[in-house]
Every structure is written in C-alpha cells, then in structure tokens.
Design an enzyme around this catalytic site. Structure first.
Site, PDB file in Angstrom:
ATOM      1  N   GLY A 114       0.856  -1.196   0.000  1.00  0.00           N
ATOM      2  CA  GLY A 114       0.000   0.000   0.000  1.00  0.00           C
ATOM      3  C   GLY A 114       0.887   1.239   0.000  1.00  0.00           C
ATOM      4  O   GLY A 114       0.541   2.287   0.538  1.00  0.00           O
ATOM      5  N   ARG A 141      -1.852   7.125   1.440  1.00  0.00           N
ATOM      6  CA  ARG A 141      -1.535   8.166   2.441  1.00  0.00           C
ATOM      7  C   ARG A 141      -0.634   7.610   3.549  1.00  0.00           C
ATOM      8  O   ARG A 141       0.394   8.188   3.893  1.00  0.00           O
ATOM      9  CB  ARG A 141      -2.830   8.709   3.062  1.00  0.00           C
ATOM     10  CG  ARG A 141      -3.559   9.703   2.201  1.00  0.00           C
ATOM     11  CD  ARG A 141      -4.924   9.987   2.800  1.00  0.00           C
ATOM     12  NE  ARG A 141      -5.771   8.836   2.537  1.00  0.00           N
ATOM     13  CZ  ARG A 141      -6.851   8.858   1.759  1.00  0.00           C
ATOM     14  NH1 ARG A 141      -7.229   9.985   1.221  1.00  0.00           N
ATOM     15  NH2 ARG A 141      -7.563   7.774   1.549  1.00  0.00           N
ATOM     16  N   THR A 159      -4.260  -2.223   7.966  1.00  0.00           N
ATOM     17  CA  THR A 159      -5.475  -2.082   7.153  1.00  0.00           C
ATOM     18  C   THR A 159      -6.701  -2.427   8.002  1.00  0.00           C
ATOM     19  O   THR A 159      -6.644  -3.326   8.838  1.00  0.00           O
ATOM     20  CB  THR A 159      -5.382  -3.031   5.933  1.00  0.00           C
ATOM     21  OG1 THR A 159      -4.233  -2.661   5.181  1.00  0.00           O
ATOM     22  CG2 THR A 159      -6.616  -2.932   5.054  1.00  0.00           C
ATOM     23  N   THR A 160      -7.799  -1.718   7.762  1.00  0.00           N
ATOM     24  CA  THR A 160      -9.051  -1.976   8.494  1.00  0.00           C
ATOM     25  C   THR A 160     -10.141  -2.384   7.497  1.00  0.00           C
ATOM     26  O   THR A 160      -9.911  -2.399   6.282  1.00  0.00           O
ATOM     27  CB  THR A 160      -9.502  -0.726   9.274  1.00  0.00           C
ATOM     28  OG1 THR A 160      -9.721   0.343   8.349  1.00  0.00           O
ATOM     29  CG2 THR A 160      -8.467  -0.311  10.307  1.00  0.00           C
ATOM     30  N   HIS A 166     -13.861  10.951  10.452  1.00  0.00           N
ATOM     31  CA  HIS A 166     -12.697  10.785   9.562  1.00  0.00           C
ATOM     32  C   HIS A 166     -12.925  11.570   8.273  1.00  0.00           C
ATOM     33  O   HIS A 166     -14.052  11.926   7.945  1.00  0.00           O
ATOM     34  CB  HIS A 166     -12.477   9.308   9.204  1.00  0.00           C
ATOM     35  CG  HIS A 166     -11.842   8.515  10.320  1.00  0.00           C
ATOM     36  ND1 HIS A 166     -12.583   7.936  11.325  1.00  0.00           N
ATOM     37  CD2 HIS A 166     -10.537   8.215  10.582  1.00  0.00           C
ATOM     38  CE1 HIS A 166     -11.751   7.299  12.165  1.00  0.00           C
ATOM     39  NE2 HIS A 166     -10.512   7.456  11.735  1.00  0.00           N
ATOM     40  N   HIS A 167     -11.830  11.738   7.517  1.00  0.00           N
ATOM     41  CA  HIS A 167     -11.860  12.380   6.202  1.00  0.00           C
ATOM     42  C   HIS A 167     -12.806  11.639   5.251  1.00  0.00           C
ATOM     43  O   HIS A 167     -13.068  10.440   5.420  1.00  0.00           O
ATOM     44  CB  HIS A 167     -10.447  12.417   5.607  1.00  0.00           C
ATOM     45  CG  HIS A 167      -9.794  11.063   5.531  1.00  0.00           C
ATOM     46  ND1 HIS A 167      -9.894  10.260   4.431  1.00  0.00           N
ATOM     47  CD2 HIS A 167      -9.061  10.365   6.446  1.00  0.00           C
ATOM     48  CE1 HIS A 167      -9.242   9.129   4.649  1.00  0.00           C
ATOM     49  NE2 HIS A 167      -8.733   9.164   5.877  1.00  0.00           N
ATOM     50  N   LYS A 219     -12.106   8.051   3.488  1.00  0.00           N
ATOM     51  CA  LYS A 219     -12.003   6.774   4.219  1.00  0.00           C
ATOM     52  C   LYS A 219     -13.048   5.792   3.698  1.00  0.00           C
ATOM     53  O   LYS A 219     -14.215   6.109   3.568  1.00  0.00           O
ATOM     54  CB  LYS A 219     -12.188   6.998   5.727  1.00  0.00           C
ATOM     55  CG  LYS A 219     -12.032   5.718   6.526  1.00  0.00           C
ATOM     56  CD  LYS A 219     -11.894   5.984   8.012  1.00  0.00           C
ATOM     57  CE  LYS A 219     -11.847   4.696   8.824  1.00  0.00           C
ATOM     58  NZ  LYS A 219     -10.714   3.823   8.505  1.00  0.00           N
TER      59      LYS A 219
HETATM   60  P1  NAD Z   1      -5.175   5.080   0.851  1.00  0.00           P
HETATM   61  O1  NAD Z   1      -6.409   4.811   0.047  1.00  0.00           O
HETATM   62  O2  NAD Z   1      -4.564   6.442   0.814  1.00  0.00           O
HETATM   63  O3  NAD Z   1      -4.023   4.026   0.462  1.00  0.00           O
HETATM   64  C1  NAD Z   1      -4.233   2.674   0.238  1.00  0.00           C
HETATM   65  C2  NAD Z   1      -3.215   2.210  -0.811  1.00  0.00           C
HETATM   66  O4  NAD Z   1      -3.310   0.800  -0.938  1.00  0.00           O
HETATM   67  C3  NAD Z   1      -3.477   2.815  -2.196  1.00  0.00           C
HETATM   68  O5  NAD Z   1      -2.274   3.324  -2.746  1.00  0.00           O
HETATM   69  C4  NAD Z   1      -4.024   1.635  -2.994  1.00  0.00           C
HETATM   70  O6  NAD Z   1      -3.711   1.705  -4.382  1.00  0.00           O
HETATM   71  C5  NAD Z   1      -3.296   0.476  -2.314  1.00  0.00           C
HETATM   72  N1  NAD Z   1      -3.964  -0.811  -2.537  1.00  0.00           N
HETATM   73  C6  NAD Z   1      -5.289  -1.073  -2.650  1.00  0.00           C
HETATM   74  N2  NAD Z   1      -5.492  -2.382  -2.873  1.00  0.00           N
HETATM   75  C7  NAD Z   1      -4.260  -2.964  -2.869  1.00  0.00           C
HETATM   76  C8  NAD Z   1      -3.820  -4.296  -3.060  1.00  0.00           C
HETATM   77  N3  NAD Z   1      -4.676  -5.298  -3.310  1.00  0.00           N
HETATM   78  N4  NAD Z   1      -2.483  -4.546  -2.981  1.00  0.00           N
HETATM   79  C9  NAD Z   1      -1.595  -3.545  -2.754  1.00  0.00           C
HETATM   80  N5  NAD Z   1      -1.966  -2.265  -2.583  1.00  0.00           N
HETATM   81  C10 NAD Z   1      -3.296  -1.977  -2.642  1.00  0.00           C
HETATM   82  O7  NAD Z   1      -5.562   4.678   2.344  1.00  0.00           O
HETATM   83  P2  NAD Z   1      -4.794   5.058   3.700  1.00  0.00           P
HETATM   84  O8  NAD Z   1      -5.427   6.262   4.294  1.00  0.00           O
HETATM   85  O9  NAD Z   1      -3.313   5.032   3.489  1.00  0.00           O
HETATM   86  O10 NAD Z   1      -5.243   3.818   4.612  1.00  0.00           O
HETATM   87  C11 NAD Z   1      -4.924   2.491   4.237  1.00  0.00           C
HETATM   88  C12 NAD Z   1      -5.581   1.523   5.226  1.00  0.00           C
HETATM   89  O11 NAD Z   1      -5.011   1.715   6.530  1.00  0.00           O
HETATM   90  C13 NAD Z   1      -7.099   1.727   5.398  1.00  0.00           C
HETATM   91  O12 NAD Z   1      -7.702   0.466   5.612  1.00  0.00           O
HETATM   92  C14 NAD Z   1      -7.197   2.580   6.661  1.00  0.00           C
HETATM   93  O13 NAD Z   1      -8.438   2.451   7.341  1.00  0.00           O
HETATM   94  C15 NAD Z   1      -6.063   1.994   7.469  1.00  0.00           C
HETATM   95  N6  NAD Z   1      -5.503   2.874   8.505  1.00  0.00           N
HETATM   96  C16 NAD Z   1      -5.123   2.268   9.659  1.00  0.00           C
HETATM   97  C17 NAD Z   1      -4.505   2.998  10.640  1.00  0.00           C
HETATM   98  C18 NAD Z   1      -4.008   2.282  11.878  1.00  0.00           C
HETATM   99  O14 NAD Z   1      -3.442   2.928  12.772  1.00  0.00           O
HETATM  100  N7  NAD Z   1      -4.192   0.948  11.943  1.00  0.00           N
HETATM  101  C19 NAD Z   1      -4.286   4.371  10.480  1.00  0.00           C
HETATM  102  C20 NAD Z   1      -4.674   4.967   9.280  1.00  0.00           C
HETATM  103  C21 NAD Z   1      -5.278   4.200   8.279  1.00  0.00           C
END
Ligand code: NAD
Length: 228
Positions: A11, A15, A79-80, A135-136, A139
């Site tokens: 990922g 972000r 990831t969530t 959240h934004h 999400k």
């Molecule tokens: P985002 O949408 O900005 O980034 C996700 C990235 O993953 C994207 O670049 C997307 O292209 C990529 N992706 C999607 N499917 C994929 C796959 N099959 N294989 C590889 N890459 C893939 O989202 P984000 O804000 O960076 O958040 C990502 C995840 O993390 C979300 O599930 C969010 O809820 C979670 N999150 C968790 C925490 C924590 O503390 N646990 C904090 C923030 C966000």
C-alpha cells in the site's frame, strides 16, 4: 551484525504508505527493502524482508497471508475494514506466524482503549455509552476499526451505538461518551497527523521480528493491558 529491520511496504503509494516511507528515511533502524501497491505482485516484495507492513485494502489480505506463510515472514497489519472471514484468516495465519494486527497504532488511542475499559468497569450498566468517530471523506470503511474495537471493549456491559461522520480532511477523532443520571463523561482522542500511526507501525515492525507465532495487538507492543 544486523543493524536494521528489513521492511516490505504494502500500500506504498497510499496516504499511510507514503507517511511510513518518509519516516523510515530518517530512521537508521528501518530499511524499506520493497514497496508494492495495487497491481504489483506481493510475492517478490515479501520474500526478501524481515517483516511486511500492510496499509492497503482489506481485499489484499488473502494474498498477503498466503505469501507471508509461504516465506515465513512476520506481519504488521494496519489495514481496516476486514470481513469476519478475513479476520478469521488473519487469526489462523497467526497460529503459524507472529502478527501485529491493530486498528490504530497511536499510543493515545491505545491509552483510550485501556481507559474506556476502566471507566466502563467503574460505571457499570447505569451509564449508557456511545461512540462517535469522525474521519476524512476518502475513508473507505465505516465504522472505523478503532470504533469497532471500542465497541468490543464495551460489549461486556451493553450494546453500544456508533455514529460515523465523514467530513473534510479529519485524520481521525474518536469519542466515548458515558451518559448517566445527572452526569456525563467524555473520553476523546484527536489524531493531529498520520505520523502517529506510522511511528507506531514502525515500532511494531521492530518489536515483532523474532517473536513466537501469535496474534498481537498494539497494546502488547506498548506493554499495556490488552483490550479484549
Ligand atoms: P489510501 O487509500 O490512501 O491508500 C491505500 C493504498 O493501498 C493505495 O495506494 C491503494 O492503491 C493500495 N492498494 C489497494 N489495494 C491494494 C492491493 N490489493 N495490494 C496492494 N496495494 C493496494 O488509504 P490510507 O489512508 O493510506 O489507509 C490504508 C488503510 O489503513 C485503510 O484500511 C485505513 O483504514 C487503514 N488505517 C489504519 C490505521 C491504523 O493505525 N491501523 C491508520 C490509518 C489508516
């Protein structure tokens, strides 16, 4: 002698992925050896690392678990939004690999988990708890993984409603409100930036390497009483 932990970032263009990669550049204890995102094969990234950090999408979990098992690599899953079946898969995989799985990697939210448990025990069933999360707009999942964990913690006393708000560019806010006869207590955590999650995930990645196979929470990493 080995000086840094070799991390594969899944990922990486997202972000969280970018925030983790930026922080890791200044951290001599972390070496990001591979980055992959949607459309890239996960196998070549995972096979040459000590630990993989996943902040992508819940749909990636089958491939991540399968590949990590094949190569015997530790996982940090941020990831969530996983389905019950996907969570089951993570639990099964943790029977064979060490995995940190946390809906929120910030120290403050993990303190909120511990405080919520404590307050619920003090108040008992006379106080009706409620969870609000903001959240934004980008999400993808609702309610947030953090709100679901708070609900799990409170479940021992009663069913708890969750209000999910999606607005602006809010990084993440969670409030647990305990309303009772003539008084009300609110516990709130506000995330100021994504760096708090990224720092926690990198701390978890260093901590998990070499641990026995098990499903660990961020509270295990921080050494505080785990939320059930
Ligand atoms: P985002 O949408 O900005 O980034 C996700 C990235 O993953 C994207 O670049 C997307 O292209 C990529 N992706 C999607 N499917 C994929 C796959 N099959 N294989 C590889 N890459 C893939 O989202 P984000 O804000 O960076 O958040 C990502 C995840 O993390 C979300 O599930 C969010 O809820 C979670 N999150 C968790 C925490 C924590 O503390 N646990 C904090 C923030 C966000």
């Amino acid at each position: 002698m080995k000086t840094s932990v070799r991390v594969a970032l899944i990922g990486a263009r997202g972000r969280m992925g970018q925030t983790i990669a930026d922080l890791a550049k200044d951290d001599p204890k972390i070496d990001i050896v591979a980055q992959c995102d949607l459309g890239d094969a996960i196998d070549p990234a995972i096979k040459d690392c000590d630990v993989a950090i996943d902040f992508s999408n819940s749909s990636a979990i089958d491939e991540i678990c399968r590949t990590a098992l094949q190569h015997g690599k530790a996982l940090v899953i941020g990831t969530t939004g996983h389905s019950p079946e996907q969570r089951q898969l993570i639990e099964e995989t943790a029977g064979k690999l060490p995995i940190v799985f946390a809906p929120n990697f910030s120290v403050g939210v993990n303190a909120l988990f511990a405080l919520t448990r404590q307050v619920a025990e003090i108040f008992g069933s006379e106080f009706a708890p409620k969870i609000t999360e903001t959240h934004h707009k980008m999400k993808k999942d609702a309610p947030s993984g953090t709100a679901k964990t708070l609900r799990e913690i409170l479940k021992e006393t009663q069913e708890v409603p969750i209000e999910s708000i999606r607005e602006g560019d809010v990084v993440g806010e969670h409030t647990v409100t305990f309303a009772g006869p003539d008084e009300r207590l609110e516990l709130t955590h506000r995330a100021g930036s994504r760096e708090i999650f990224a720092r926690g995930a990198l701390r978890a990645a260093q901590w998990i390497v070499g641990k026995p196979a098990r499903l660990y929470s961020m509270q295990d990493v921080l050494g505080i009483t785990p939320a059930k």
